[in-house]
Design an enzyme around this catalytic site. Structure first.
Site, mmCIF file in Angstrom:
data_model
loop_
_atom_site.group_PDB
_atom_site.id
_atom_site.type_symbol
_atom_site.label_atom_id
_atom_site.label_comp_id
_atom_site.label_asym_id
_atom_site.label_seq_id
_atom_site.Cartn_x
_atom_site.Cartn_y
_atom_site.Cartn_z
ATOM 1 N N ASP A 292 54.544 38.624 41.994
ATOM 2 C CA ASP A 292 54.091 39.602 41.004
ATOM 3 C C ASP A 292 55.237 40.056 40.101
ATOM 4 O OD1 ASP A 292 52.043 41.761 40.142
ATOM 5 O OD2 ASP A 292 53.717 42.984 40.849
ATOM 6 N N ASP B 91 45.876 39.648 45.541
ATOM 7 C CA ASP B 91 45.250 40.915 45.197
ATOM 8 C C ASP B 91 44.725 40.908 43.774
ATOM 9 O OD1 ASP B 91 47.856 40.705 44.321
ATOM 10 O OD2 ASP B 91 48.466 42.710 44.944
ATOM 11 N N HIS B 92 45.408 40.169 42.900
ATOM 12 C CA HIS B 92 45.014 40.074 41.493
ATOM 13 C C HIS B 92 45.776 38.917 40.870
ATOM 14 C CE1 HIS B 92 48.952 41.678 40.472
ATOM 15 N NE2 HIS B 92 48.745 42.631 41.358
ATOM 16 N N SER C 159 47.500 46.703 42.547
ATOM 17 C CA SER C 159 47.592 46.266 43.942
ATOM 18 C C SER C 159 47.090 47.299 44.937
ATOM 19 C CB SER C 159 49.043 45.900 44.271
ATOM 20 O OG SER C 159 49.489 44.827 43.483
ATOM 21 N N GLU D 104 52.935 39.699 52.918
ATOM 22 C CA GLU D 104 52.849 39.732 51.457
ATOM 23 C C GLU D 104 54.074 39.101 50.812
ATOM 24 O OE1 GLU D 104 52.806 42.653 47.551
ATOM 25 O OE2 GLU D 104 54.027 43.058 49.311
#
Length: 607
Positions: A425, A466-467, A187, A420
């Site tokens: 995550d 972000d991923h 991140s 966020e």
């Protein structure tokens, strides 16, 4: 006078269509006469049109004789048609079976909307007064799909046809998430790319790839300038929200410069880094205004107006005397330098609101609040499904988003806000699809709160990740099968069995801690207290839709990992049409910069 040293100050946009030379240099334009402009206009043609039986696009071209920038009917010199293939007659069973089909009708309506959106495109820079950047941490495509289905099923539908708030945005694309030195990213590097416009190494924050991770001395001269910092310099209000620790990698990339994402407070730093003068991330947040003014001599900014998230421990001394009312540890603070950063923040901003619980949050009067500093948990905030277990109460992500906008929009110059959802995550890392998906559904609600609270003509909203994670949707479950359930095939009522004669779930992980059956447990992190299970389990009598169920994993690991594929980018508002195709993740910054003209406005205030 210090100018902003950015690698790229604008985005060059290529649009479909063409425009002739205007002839100002005395040379005839390629498609028109001197001083006039050749225009092209595209119009959607519905099914049944005599020129395009199965729909298509009519392309008109001509000279803008009255120079009003619009191609009018009496200015059209020629028309061409680009038609959709397959049907060759405008009547009969073939056409009727197509045009009366609900899927076809829905597609026609979406096409009409797309044409309307393309006609409304504005390319001029600076049209976005406000920018809201949403980041679903770890929210890959499979997570979006599964969360969409879950949300639809929670409302009583089959789920597949449901749309999350950002599914409805008019523009979307993909971003490539790799770090400069890593195929599968983290991140810190990815968020730095998103908000600074430059891809960098894994594990570093707000600095270019020349930095050596963990080497304080390598930071100097490699500091990047983030979109949040540019917005401050441009005179806008700014905010950062996260359900993770506010010093965690994703939110920290907006305001901090660090050779290591783990330097959240001074106790996390090596002695050498402290001696060399590197500042921990929590301290950088509290000193943001002073640090930015030190970088640009003579500039006067007013600092970040809204900060909300978890991570209180990094702002408090390692002394029980400083424990908060809802401290979950015997000694809440981690700082070994004796500093109480919450007190320092309050001293710097005596009119600011420092809050730690839901009651204090609710009491904030957004109409006259100068700024808000909310630290709602010692570490990360609770998962959305587990939020009711917080000792003092926490606001939801959607509540924080709405409150932040209400505070930030008091500035006539506009605002920049980053939101966020950090615990998507964490749910995946723990191997809990339930927690990851329920947090994604709440994230979508936060996006909707932003849409409802802003003017779409002056606010650019970008939603991305972000991923991704090694999270899969597999098997051949029938339509409407519970997304958290076992695979039940089309035409069947019993779970499908694998070659080992055991049922299996639709959702799973390629690696991680594996199977857990924790029943009604709503905190995914409890799974870390249990053994790693790498073998197949008999799920026949287990409720896999329960909050405490953790999916099976193929490769045993202490924690499930990120994945390296592209992630989605969704956008609406001024400049949103620039979100298209597959691009480097760093392009997102440049789109924001173009839409809000951050660099131009910042430089104007610096001159």
């Amino acid at each position: 006078m210090k100018k902003l040293n950015l690698i790229s100050l604008s985005v060059v946009v290529a649009l479909a269509g063409c425009t002739g030379d205007d002839g100002d240099n005395g040379i005839d334009g390629a498609n028109g006469s001197n001083g006039l402009t050749s225009l092209v206009k595209q119009t959607f043609v519905p099914v049944g049109n005599e020129n395009c039986l199965n729909s298509g696009v009519r392309i008109d071209s001509g000279i803008d004789a009255n120079s009003n920038g619009t191609l009018e009917s009496d200015e059209v010199a020629s028309s061409e048609y680009v038609c959709s293939p397959t049907l060759t007659q405008a009547s009969g069973a073939g056409v009727n079976a197509t045009v009366t089909n609900a899927w076809f009708d829905a597609g026609q309506k979406e096409m009409a909307k797309a044409v309307t959106n393309s006609d409304a495109i504005v390319n001029a820079a600076g049209k976005a007064k406000n920018v809201i950047l949403f980041v679903g941490d770890g929210m890959g495509i499979s997570t979006v799909t599964a969360a969409r289905i879950l949300a639809g099923q929670q409302l009583g539908g089959s789920g597949e046809e449901y749309q999350l708030s950002f599914d409805k945005f008019p523009y979307s694309g993909f971003s490539k998430t790799y770090n400069v030195d890593a195929q599968t990213p983290d991140s810190a590097g990815t968020m730095t790319a998103i908000v600074s416009g430059v891809k960098t190494d894994i594990g570093v924050l707000g600095v270019a790839e020349a930095v050596e991770r963990g080497n304080c001395a390598s930071v100097a001269g490699n500091e990047m300038l983030s979109a949040l910092e540019l917005a401050e310099l441009a005179g806008k209000s700014t905010g950062v929200i996260s359900t993770a620790r506010i010093t965690h990698a994703t939110p920290a990339a907006t305001y901090a410069k660090s050779a290591d994402r783990n330097w959240e407070d001074i106790s996390d730093m090596p002695a050498e880094a402290v001696t060399q003068g590197c500042e921990d991330i929590a301290s950088q947040l509290v000193n943001f205004e002073a640090n930015l003014e030190a970088r640009f001599a003579g500039v006067d900014v007013d600092g970040i107006e809204v900060v909300m998230g978890g991570g209180r421990r990094h702002f408090l001394p390692k002394d029980a005397a400083f424990n908060s009312a809802d401290a979950s540890s015997s000694v809440e603070g981690d700082r070994t330098d004796g500093r109480d950063l919450t007190a320092e923040w309050q001293a710097s901003y005596p009119m600011g609101n420092y809050v730690i619980d839901k009651a204090s949050f609710n009491a904030i009067n957004a109409d006259n609040a100068e700024r808000v500093f909310g630290l709602f948990n010692e570490s990360h905030m609770h998962y959305e499904a587990d939020r009711h277990n917080d000792l003092a109460g926490e606001p939801s992500l959607s509540e924080m988003t709405a409150k932040a906008i209400d505070v930030l929009d008091n500035n006539e110059q506009g605002f920049f806000l980053t939101v966020e959802s950090g615990r998507i995550d964490h749910g995946h890392h723990a191997g809990s699809a339930y927690n990851a998906l329920t947090d994604t559904v709440e994230f979508a609600k936060a996006v909707q709160a932003a849409v409802d609270s802003t003017n779409p003509e002056e606010t650019l909203i970008i939603v991305t990740a972000d991923h991704s994670h090694v999270f899969t949707i597999a098997g051949y479950p029938k339509r409407g099968n519970p997304i958290l359930g076992k695979v039940v095939g089309v035409g069947s009522t019993e779970p499908t069995l694998a070659k080992d004669n055991l049922p299996y779930t639709t959702l799973g992980y390629t690696n991680g801690r594996g199977f857990k059956n924790l029943g009604a447990e709503t905190d995914a992190d409890v799974g870390y207290d249990h053994e790693i299970v790498s073998t197949r389990q008999d799920l026949s009598a287990i409720d896999t839709t329960a909050p405490g169920f953790h999916q099976e994993a193929l490769v045993p690991r202490s924690s499930e990992t990120h994945a390296g594929e592209d992630v989605g980018v969704y956008a609406m508002g001024p400049g949103s049409h620039l979100v298209t195709g597959t691009n480097e993740q760093s392009l997102i910054f440049h789109i924001i910069n173009h839409a809000a003209a951050l660099t131009t406005k910042a430089e104007a205030r610096l001159n």
